[in-house]
Design an enzyme around this catalytic site. Structure first.
Site, short mmCIF file in Angstrom:
data_model
loop_
_atom_site.label_atom_id
_atom_site.label_comp_id
_atom_site.label_asym_id
_atom_site.label_seq_id
_atom_site.Cartn_x
_atom_site.Cartn_y
_atom_site.Cartn_z
N ASP A 60 3.13 -1.90 7.53
CA ASP A 60 1.77 -1.44 7.75
C ASP A 60 1.38 -0.34 6.76
O ASP A 60 2.23 0.37 6.23
CB ASP A 60 1.62 -0.84 9.15
N HIS A 204 6.72 0.58 7.87
CA HIS A 204 5.60 1.11 7.09
C HIS A 204 6.02 1.29 5.64
O HIS A 204 7.03 1.94 5.37
CB HIS A 204 5.15 2.46 7.67
NI NI Z 1 -0.89 1.87 10.68
#
Ligand code: NI
Length: 253
Positions: A60, A204
């Protein structure tokens, strides 16, 4: 090209065969690099995640300055992932977003400004989803059909907005909390402790440490018999993804 669920692990062994030319057109049999580049076409194959152990790594908040190195790792490993992009980041790091697309990684929408969508009225949610989708599509040429709400925060309004935008809501069931633990070894342990067939792992590519966890993660997952698939591949043989539906994990054998 027929489906080859085991292709990730077998492509090197097939390097001298005609098949490899079809699977990896850029990897010529003679002067091939150790890990010939993948192409998107190479990844249209179907993996039956009801029959084999699959895991979907998702990243992400990118692309960021750390994404290129992560993509190099994935390409060298012939591993696929799913990226949930922040729209303006796709514009800022166009080459990386395009590289994700061309590698065959799946690309999803992760809004424009990463807000808590549950705090927004429906028009605000729609705008976050739609503007990011336009920004991503302006780079890749394709509007995303996957959506991940920031912080995993969703309610009926968010789900309906995603559905209206033609997107499935993709959450996760394995979270090493890499945003808190900036330690590759910790991230690997946490993912490996939690992973099950069909798992969706949230990571991430906005932190320097997370990409450093990925090479070993891929090695150990494969040693345990996992196929690394995109989110659409994870659901390909179990009815596919439907817009406006929330998913936490896929099927397993
Ligand atoms: Ni996010």
């Amino acid at each position: 090209m027929t489906a080859r669920p085991g292709r990730h692990r077998t492509v090197a062994a097939l390097a001298a065969t005609a098949l490899s030319v079809a699977v990896c057109p850029l990897g010529t049999a003679t002067a091939a690099p150790q890990h010939p580049p993948l192409t998107r076409a190479a990844h249209t194959h179907t993996v039956d995640c009801r029959a084999v152990k699959c895991v979907a790594l998702t990243f992400d908040d990118g692309p960021t300055q750390y994404t290129a190195a992560l993509l190099t790792t994935l390409e060298r490993s012939h591993a696929l992932a799913t990226f949930f992009l922040i729209g303006p980041h796709a514009l800022q790091y166009r080459a990386d977003a395009l590289r994700e697309y061309r590698d065959g990684d799946a690309i999803g929408d992760h809004t424009v400004t990463h807000p808590h969508l549950t705090l927004l009225p429906r028009p605000g949610i729609d705008q976050q989803i739609d503007v990011a989708a336009q920004q991503i599509a302006s780079v890749t040429g394709h509007r995303p059909v996957l959506f991940r709400p920031p912080f995993g925060a969703w309610n009926a309004r968010v789900r309906e907005a995603a559905g209206a935008a033609g997107m499935a809501v993709v959450l996760w069931n394995v979270d090493p909390r890499d945003w808190k633990h900036h330690d590759p070894a910790f991230i690997d342990r946490a993912v490996l402790a939690g992973v099950r067939p069909g798992a969706i792992v949230v990571l991430h590519d906005r932190y320097a440490t997370t990409p450093l966890a990925v090479p070993r993660l891929i090695d150990v997952l494969r040693a345990r018999g996992y196929d690394l698939v995109t989110v659409p591949q994870l659901f390909a043989t179990s009815g596919g993804l439907r817009s406006g539906v929330v998913y936490h994990h896929g099927p397993g054998p």
